[in-house]
Design a protein around this motif. Structure first.
Motif: not given
Length: 484
Positions: A457-463, A153-157, A163-167
């Motif tokens: 994934g352990g990712h601190d994604h707070d999408h 995918g693209r963009g930012r999350i 805020i981080c770029p994808v991925p």
């Protein structure tokens, strides 16, 4: 050989993976019992049939009380190890997925495994996705997991760190060495949990391999896209190619400034990390300097880890890579009963041939030491015991490949049929696969499988692309926001 193929047309997340596994035939009641045994209070797994882009699929939602705690790897390990309904192989696969997530997060944040704590991936819905996926892959009994190249995918999350770029950084770390494709969708299509499932389970990336398809499962993400169905497709069936061949990566580097002790230590670390073979060859280098050629054979999915070890331990300036096809005997571990005790060995065979038996040195050496007899006598006894029931073994192998070495032949596929699948998707269904995906995919079935959702994934994604499909089931419970 039984194969599972992940068709990641719209990426992968933990919840999408779990949904696809259930749709492909993994027993929902068994999965629910395994999740309940984790002891997480008031957790409910909801499975519903939805339509995405005109296609029917299953979608997963996890309801649970609101929580704020961030878990460390030790906390999650304790949860999984204490789950009585999980088999040894299911625990192993779930822990393997979390281990990959922890290693990626530790590298990204410059810390150690014992200090790293999970944000979204440590959330309840992510744990459910990962553990559920591990159970699902195990129940389907696949020997190998293959995947298509993966869109990110693209963009930012927005994640816990901003805020981080994808991925996101953690996801990108997990995707190292995995072939990616560009899909022009402004959303996070592959979550940390989905990436961790791929890292833990997939042995190779290709188009749909030659196989007879028995079941197809569709796992839906939470988001809808105007021009494509937000789905993960899972094919399950039997391989139509002979099992006596596969692909390996050969890594080579020339060394002329490293001590023998360092080379020996490096070989040991490479074997511990899963190398198929490691060996050295004396060579003559520039300016007539004697040197050593270090050669490593490994699975394509392990290449990155092997290179990291070689670069770190030898300080070499370069490593050559070659993709190689090899023919081999199919094999499995075996235990035979002899007059002097149980002996471990390996059974090997090619299509249509009678199997061969090779005793393991460590097992023979142990018996020789305990009984104070020459080791060559132990070898002879083992081979004679095997020869006495060879006909029975061959007949059994011909019918179902279940070599019963007289007693206890167990498949060398870390499949454990208590399945060592580590498929434990840990998607933080708070991870809303925002990449437009609100999925939570989770996917060495090779009898080495270790699969589950956790868009985290352990990712601190707070999408918090708050596609808050607010089905506000707020009975005091928090509904996971699906991503994808």
């Amino acid at each position: 050989m039984r194969i599972a193929y992940l068709d990641c047309v719209c990426g992968i997340s933990g919840d999408m993976t779990l949904a696809a596994l259930i749709d492909a035939g993994a027993d929902l009641e068994t999965i629910v019992r395994g999740i309940d045994s984790l002891g997480l209070p008031d957790v409910e797994l909801h499975v519903e049939t939805v339509v995405k882009g005109g296609f029917r699929a299953l979608q997963i939602e996890v309801e649970h009380p609101e929580q704020h705690a961030h878990r460390h790897l030790a906390d999650i390990t304790k949860l999984i190890e204490g789950a009585e309904e999980l088999t040894k192989s299911q625990k192993k696969l779930a822990l393997k997925i979390f281990q990959h997530i922890a290693e990626a997060e530790a590298r990204v944040h410059g810390t150690t495994l014992d200090k790293i704590h999970f944000h979204e991936v440590g959330a309840i819905d992510s744990i459910v996705d990962i553990v559920g996926a591990a159970i699902g892959f195990d129940l389907l009994g696949v020997d190998e997991v293959v995947s298509s190249p993966v869109p990110t995918g693209r963009g930012r999350i927005e994640i816990a760190h901003g805020i981080c770029p994808v991925p996101a950084p953690g996801t990108a770390e997990l995707l190292k060495g995995i072939p990616l494709v560009d899909l022009p969708v402004e959303a996070e299509l592959t979550t940390p949990t989905g990436a961790a499932i791929l890292r833990a389970l997939v042995t190779r990336y290709s188009a749909l391999p030659p196989m007879t398809v028995e079941a197809i499962g569709y796992g839906a993400g939470g988001r809808d896209f105007p021009d494509r169905a937000n789905l993960l497709r899972l094919f399950v069936g039997e391989s139509t190619t002979l099992p006596e061949s596969d692909e390996v990566i050969q890594l080579e580097t020339n060394l002329d400034d490293v001590s023998p002790e360092v080379i020996g230590y490096t070989k040991q670390k490479l074997f511990e990390a899963g190398a198929v073979e490691v060996f050295t060859t004396p060579i003559q280098m520039k300016k007539n300097r004697p040197g050593v050629l270090l050669s490593v054979l490994c699975r394509p999915s392990d290449m990155d880890q092997m290179e990291d070890i070689i670069f770190t331990e030898t300080a070499t300036f370069g490593i050559r890579r070659s993709l190689m096809q090899r023919s081999k005997r199919a094999r499995q571990s075996c235990v035979i009963e002899t007059p002097i005790g149980q002996l471990h060995g390996k059974l090997g065979w090619r299509h249509g041939e009678r199997p061969l038996f090779t005793p393991e040195f460590e097992s023979c050496a142990k018996i020789a030491s305990e009984r104070r007899i020459p080791i060559r006598e132990v070898y002879r006894t083992a081979e004679q015991a095997f020869a006495e029931h060879l006909d029975a073994v061959f007949e059994q192998h011909d019918h179902d490949h279940d070599h019963d070495c007289g007693d206890d032949c167990g498949h060398d596929h870390d499949h454990d049929h208590s399945h060592d699948h580590d498929h434990s998707h840990d998607h933080d269904h708070s991870h809303d696969h925002d990449g437009g995906h609100q999925h939570d995919h989770d996917h060495d079935h090779r009898h080495d499988h270790d699969h589950s959702h956790d868009h985290d994934g352990g990712h601190d994604h707070d999408h918090s692309h708050d596609h808050d499909h607010s089905h506000d089931h707020d009975h005091g419970k928090k509904k996971k926001k699906k991503k994808h």
